[in-house]
Enzyme design. Sequence first.
Site, PDB file in Angstrom:
ATOM      1  N   CYS A 129     -15.976   3.019 -19.275  1.00 48.37           N
ATOM      2  CA  CYS A 129     -15.534   3.610 -17.766  1.00 48.37           C
ATOM      3  C   CYS A 129     -14.486   2.549 -17.408  1.00 48.37           C
ATOM      4  CB  CYS A 129     -16.626   3.910 -17.000  1.00 48.37           C
ATOM      5  SG  CYS A 129     -17.667   2.580 -16.517  1.00 48.37           S
ATOM      6  N   ARG A 142      -9.567 -10.911 -11.989  1.00 49.89           N
ATOM      7  CA  ARG A 142      -8.880  -9.505 -12.193  1.00 49.89           C
ATOM      8  C   ARG A 142      -8.034  -9.055 -11.025  1.00 49.89           C
ATOM      9  NH1 ARG A 142     -13.909  -5.148 -11.801  1.00 49.89           N
ATOM     10  NH2 ARG A 142     -12.289  -3.611 -10.945  1.00 49.89           N
ATOM     11  N   ARG A 156     -23.163   5.502  -9.809  1.00 50.62           N
ATOM     12  CA  ARG A 156     -23.498   3.978  -9.590  1.00 50.62           C
ATOM     13  C   ARG A 156     -23.962   3.332  -8.392  1.00 50.62           C
ATOM     14  NH1 ARG A 156     -18.676  -0.015 -11.338  1.00 50.62           N
ATOM     15  NH2 ARG A 156     -18.122   0.577  -9.163  1.00 50.62           N
ATOM     16  N   HIS A 186       0.713  -1.092  -0.051  1.00 47.52           N
ATOM     17  CA  HIS A 186       0.006   0.077   0.016  1.00 47.52           C
ATOM     18  C   HIS A 186       0.697   1.228   0.081  1.00 47.52           C
ATOM     19  CE1 HIS A 186      -3.591  -2.040   0.509  1.00 47.52           C
ATOM     20  NE2 HIS A 186      -3.168  -2.974   0.944  1.00 47.52           N
ATOM     21  N   ARG A 193     -18.159   5.588  -7.792  1.00 45.32           N
ATOM     22  CA  ARG A 193     -17.998   4.348  -7.353  1.00 45.32           C
ATOM     23  C   ARG A 193     -18.760   4.719  -5.950  1.00 45.32           C
ATOM     24  NH1 ARG A 193     -13.121   3.416 -10.716  1.00 45.32           N
ATOM     25  NH2 ARG A 193     -13.519   1.428 -11.798  1.00 45.32           N
ATOM     26  N   GLU A 248     -21.027  -4.865 -18.503  1.00 43.52           N
ATOM     27  CA  GLU A 248     -19.850  -5.402 -18.177  1.00 43.52           C
ATOM     28  C   GLU A 248     -19.967  -7.095 -17.709  1.00 43.52           C
ATOM     29  OE1 GLU A 248     -18.848  -3.743 -14.113  1.00 43.52           O
ATOM     30  OE2 GLU A 248     -20.814  -3.938 -13.375  1.00 43.52           O
ATOM     31  N   ASN A 255     -13.123  -3.723 -17.446  1.00 46.86           N
ATOM     32  CA  ASN A 255     -12.316  -4.416 -16.235  1.00 46.86           C
ATOM     33  C   ASN A 255     -13.385  -5.572 -15.819  1.00 46.86           C
ATOM     34  OD1 ASN A 255     -10.873  -2.067 -15.807  1.00 46.86           O
ATOM     35  ND2 ASN A 255     -12.056  -1.276 -14.082  1.00 46.86           N
ATOM     36  N   ASP A 256     -14.611  -5.534 -15.732  1.00 49.84           N
ATOM     37  CA  ASP A 256     -15.326  -6.902 -15.291  1.00 49.84           C
ATOM     38  C   ASP A 256     -15.392  -7.621 -16.713  1.00 49.84           C
ATOM     39  OD1 ASP A 256     -15.554  -7.325 -12.789  1.00 49.84           O
ATOM     40  OD2 ASP A 256     -16.452  -5.579 -12.637  1.00 49.84           O
TER      41      ASP A 256
HETATM   42  C1  PEP Z   1     -15.398  -2.027 -14.788  1.00 48.26           C
HETATM   43  O1  PEP Z   1     -15.621  -3.176 -14.476  1.00 48.26           O
HETATM   44  O2  PEP Z   1     -14.779  -1.846 -15.720  1.00 48.26           O
HETATM   45  C2  PEP Z   1     -15.779  -0.788 -13.900  1.00 48.26           C
HETATM   46  C3  PEP Z   1     -15.627   0.297 -14.217  1.00 48.26           C
HETATM   47  O3  PEP Z   1     -16.351  -1.189 -12.706  1.00 48.26           O
HETATM   48  P1  PEP Z   1     -15.393  -1.557 -11.416  1.00 48.26           P
HETATM   49  O4  PEP Z   1     -13.831  -1.472 -11.855  1.00 48.26           O
HETATM   50  O5  PEP Z   1     -15.719  -0.693 -10.297  1.00 48.26           O
HETATM   51  O6  PEP Z   1     -15.841  -2.960 -11.379  1.00 48.26           O
HETATM   52 MG    MG Z   2     -17.223  -3.567 -12.666  1.00 44.19          MG
END
Ligand code: PEP
Ligand code: MG
Length: 540
Positions: A502, A465, A333, A192, A297, A431, A454-455
């Site tokens: 995003c 991830r 969100r 961290h 978020r 996602e 990301n998801d």
């Molecule tokens: C994603 O999944 O790309 C996203 C923006 O949401 P998070 O990273 O908060 O899961």
């Molecule tokens: Mg996500």
Amino acid sequence: MDDIIIKKGRSGSPGYAVGKLYIYKRDQYHTPRKNIQDVETEYLRFENARISTKKSLESMYNMTRERAGSKNADIFTAQSMMLQDEDYLSLIKSNILEERKNAEWAVSDASRHYYDFFTSTDDEALRAKAVDIKDVSNKLIRLLSDDDQGNEMEFSEPVILAAGYISPSELVQADESKILGIVMREGSAYSHAVILAKTLGIPVVLGVGLPSGLAGSEIIVDGNNGKVIIHPDNETTDHYRQLIDEGINDRSRLREYIGKKTRTSDGRSIALFANIGTPSDAVKAEENDCDAIGLTRTEFIFTDRDNLPSEEDHFKAYKEIVEAVKGKPVVFRTFDLGADKKLKSYELAHEDNPALGMRAIRICLTDKGIFIPQIKGILRAAMYGEAAMMFPMITSTDELIRIREIVAEAEEELKREGKPYRKVKQGIMIETPAAALISDELAGMADFFSIGTNDLMQYTLAIDRLNSSLAPFYIPHHRAVMKMIEMTIGNAHKYGIKVTICGELASDMSLTESFIDMGMDALSVPPGRILELRRHICSL
Ligand code: PEP
Ligand code: MG
């Protein structure tokens, strides 16, 4: 003149620094050890120290959140949780009550036990935890020994700091403007303190130990290449000073892009939104001239609270955000809890596969008690600016039908209670592969789409991830994901709704032109990336 010494380590945080070496010797702190008779009183002394340390961690959390955002501050929540860890505490307890060790010794013993255990694994994340356990134990010991003099890192001039390890709390308490760079023998890119250094823009080299005899020497930290140069010659120093100046000039040159249109040289344009986690991030987003907040978020606002946020807590936080961006749209969100995101106030049952489990919208649709106050908070905040709500982890049209019903129920409640509110747009995250593949059906039901790469990547490629050992299998530009993005844009536009990305891929400049060609409406990125991305787009 001393000979040049070059030491190769690993890059922790990018950037360059030139300065004098300061060796931080916290590691040499001496723990008092003695056997005690009155074990009950000694145990009480430990308990009091534990409670005070928890309080001090809370104030460090607040201090860090102000300076580096809630994600970085979360380390202190993690450390605070260590002070509740049953295994750690029961070892300390038996050290005091059974072994008759004084409290300082009992803590130091437990700390060494867990430190050795965590550092003996190959798991980077566990090794990072080793530093945390040491940090939290040192805090306890110093408090118990009445030696909590606070910050030992006091320098009269800016320095390059070298140490076995530096904990996040030490870094937060130090005057960061006087830390030019950091060299650490221990620690990983996931620790961290290193993540915090990155946010603060401090270059870090890991895996290099420097003997105290070198204190005061001229040194260069090359965070980009994971290299340390001791006693550099003039030519090397001039080279690095030039690189540092270029970096500073570049940041100030970027400010020229404030107020400029985000448009390619042949006239194609795209909007640039910001991803935020707290009201203070919203201020940063506004300073960096975002067109909107594309993703809030919301779970990050309430991570460390002891109680679940009430409707009033939601309302106040969201009002602060919409007001900070002065009329620009803000997408909130709804809670994306589960898997990697947790609230201290909301216990989640253990699951073997949390990323495929009770997560995000599934929790909200199961527990309206958590969902309705948030929806009402957003609807009320919409009176003070342009708010929208967005739902994570959607996989089916049924979910959207149920969400619409619950939003209508929340509106009814507000009407009955006579609280002013405004109806808002309702968008969804794309996602999951399921959502991308039925984006034609979903587009007729949602007001906008935001693609969470990301998801989407994790679920499409079947790659956790959070698991860094899967890095060799991670293909960020995988055709399967690109095809889904393209398909989602096409379906959204057929229904006249807009699409944003995003996820982290939105900041990947090697893809920007492809996204523009696909017809993407907006890219939503961390506030600090907006101007860089605008410059890149204007250069296309
Ligand atoms: C994603 O999944 O790309 C996203 C923006 O949401 P998070 O990273 O908060 O899961
Ligand atoms: Mg996500």
